[in-house]
Design a protein around this motif. Structure first.
Motif, PDB file in Angstrom:
ATOM      1  N   TYR A   7      22.490  48.561  49.770  1.00  0.00           N
ATOM      2  CA  TYR A   7      21.351  47.796  49.289  1.00  0.00           C
ATOM      3  C   TYR A   7      20.732  46.977  50.407  1.00  0.00           C
ATOM      4  O   TYR A   7      21.370  46.685  51.411  1.00  0.00           O
ATOM      5  CB  TYR A   7      21.747  46.907  48.101  1.00  0.00           C
ATOM      6  N   GLU A  55      15.451  44.474  47.384  1.00  0.00           N
ATOM      7  CA  GLU A  55      14.308  45.324  47.719  1.00  0.00           C
ATOM      8  C   GLU A  55      14.624  46.785  47.373  1.00  0.00           C
ATOM      9  O   GLU A  55      13.756  47.526  46.936  1.00  0.00           O
ATOM     10  CB  GLU A  55      13.978  45.217  49.203  1.00  0.00           C
ATOM     11  N   GLN A  56      15.889  47.171  47.551  1.00  0.00           N
ATOM     12  CA  GLN A  56      16.289  48.548  47.286  1.00  0.00           C
ATOM     13  C   GLN A  56      17.798  48.608  47.094  1.00  0.00           C
ATOM     14  O   GLN A  56      18.540  47.855  47.716  1.00  0.00           O
ATOM     15  CB  GLN A  56      15.891  49.436  48.456  1.00  0.00           C
ATOM     16  N   CYS A  58      20.919  51.810  46.442  1.00  0.00           N
ATOM     17  CA  CYS A  58      21.230  53.234  46.326  1.00  0.00           C
ATOM     18  C   CYS A  58      22.687  53.373  45.903  1.00  0.00           C
ATOM     19  O   CYS A  58      23.578  52.796  46.528  1.00  0.00           O
ATOM     20  CB  CYS A  58      20.992  53.933  47.657  1.00  0.00           C
ATOM     21  N   THR A  71      18.470  55.951  43.484  1.00  0.00           N
ATOM     22  CA  THR A  71      17.838  54.964  44.353  1.00  0.00           C
ATOM     23  C   THR A  71      16.786  54.206  43.558  1.00  0.00           C
ATOM     24  O   THR A  71      15.911  54.812  42.940  1.00  0.00           O
ATOM     25  CB  THR A  71      17.171  55.649  45.564  1.00  0.00           C
ATOM     26  N   LYS A  73      13.895  51.235  44.029  1.00  0.00           N
ATOM     27  CA  LYS A  73      13.105  50.425  44.962  1.00  0.00           C
ATOM     28  C   LYS A  73      12.297  49.428  44.144  1.00  0.00           C
ATOM     29  O   LYS A  73      11.630  49.805  43.183  1.00  0.00           O
ATOM     30  CB  LYS A  73      12.181  51.307  45.800  1.00  0.00           C
ATOM     31  N   TRP A  75       9.538  46.000  43.833  1.00  0.00           N
ATOM     32  CA  TRP A  75       8.453  45.229  44.423  1.00  0.00           C
ATOM     33  C   TRP A  75       7.987  44.207  43.398  1.00  0.00           C
ATOM     34  O   TRP A  75       8.461  44.203  42.263  1.00  0.00           O
ATOM     35  CB  TRP A  75       7.311  46.134  44.919  1.00  0.00           C
ATOM     36  N   SER A  78      10.780  42.085  42.210  1.00  0.00           N
ATOM     37  CA  SER A  78      11.674  42.937  41.403  1.00  0.00           C
ATOM     38  C   SER A  78      11.252  43.079  39.947  1.00  0.00           C
ATOM     39  O   SER A  78      12.037  43.512  39.109  1.00  0.00           O
ATOM     40  CB  SER A  78      13.122  42.444  41.494  1.00  0.00           C
ATOM     41  N   ASN A  81       9.525  48.621  39.615  1.00  0.00           N
ATOM     42  CA  ASN A  81      10.431  49.442  40.400  1.00  0.00           C
ATOM     43  C   ASN A  81      10.167  50.921  40.206  1.00  0.00           C
ATOM     44  O   ASN A  81       9.530  51.331  39.245  1.00  0.00           O
ATOM     45  CB  ASN A  81      11.894  49.124  40.063  1.00  0.00           C
TER      46      ASN A  81
END
Length: 156
Positions: A7, A55-56, A58, A71, A73, A75, A78, A81
């Motif tokens: 992450y 932010e991300q 996986c 995954t 992601k 923005w 949060s 996504n």
């Protein structure tokens, strides 16, 4: 079986890694097998981090024949996504891929299902797109694909 989380936090260049014990990852009522029910729905629930900082993330689960890769992601702090999922199941001879985009109360999901035929060739068997607002949903596109309709194959 290996279960790993990677992450990244907002405004941080580092990628953090965490190995998750299968006994922690899977629900107590399940055997520890590929495809068993996870304890939590979202990978970030295995971290002790506020989701607004992510932010991300996986999640990767692999054994000697199967692979699960998810995954997410984020923005807009949060609140929005994209959630991308890839599952290769050797026993079922199947691949599932989907992409979910979530923005506020609206989301859309695109799903592709591939199966390996008797000639060991991957064939697309279904494709659908779903649009959701609050608790209502509607299929924008849904297609079960027959062998006569197959125009391509997939290699992994």
């Amino acid at each position: 079986m290996k279960i790993n989380l990677e992450y990244k936090l907002y405004n941080n260049l580092l990628i953090f890694k965490k190995e998750v014990d299968p006994k922690i990852y899977f629900d107590d009522n399940e055997d520890i097998l590929f495809g068993s029910q996870s304890r939590y729905i979202f990978p970030y629930e295995y971290l002790d981090i506020d989701i607004s900082l992510l932010e991300q993330i996986c999640l990767r689960i692999e054994d000697n024949k199967n692979k699960y890769l998810r995954t997410i992601k984020f923005w807009d702090s949060s609140r929005c996504n994209t959630d991308t999922l890839y599952i290769y199941d050797d026993l079922e001879r199947a691949i599932t891929e989907w992409l979910k985009i979530e923005m506020g109360n609206e989301s859309s999901i695109e799903n592709l299902d591939f199966y390996k035929n008797d000639n060991n060739i991957w064939e697309l068997h279904s494709h659908w797109i779903l649009y959701k607002t609050d608790f209502s949903q509607r299929f924008i596109y849904k297609k079960e694909i027959t062998s006569e309709m197959i125009q391509g194959t997939r290699f992994i």
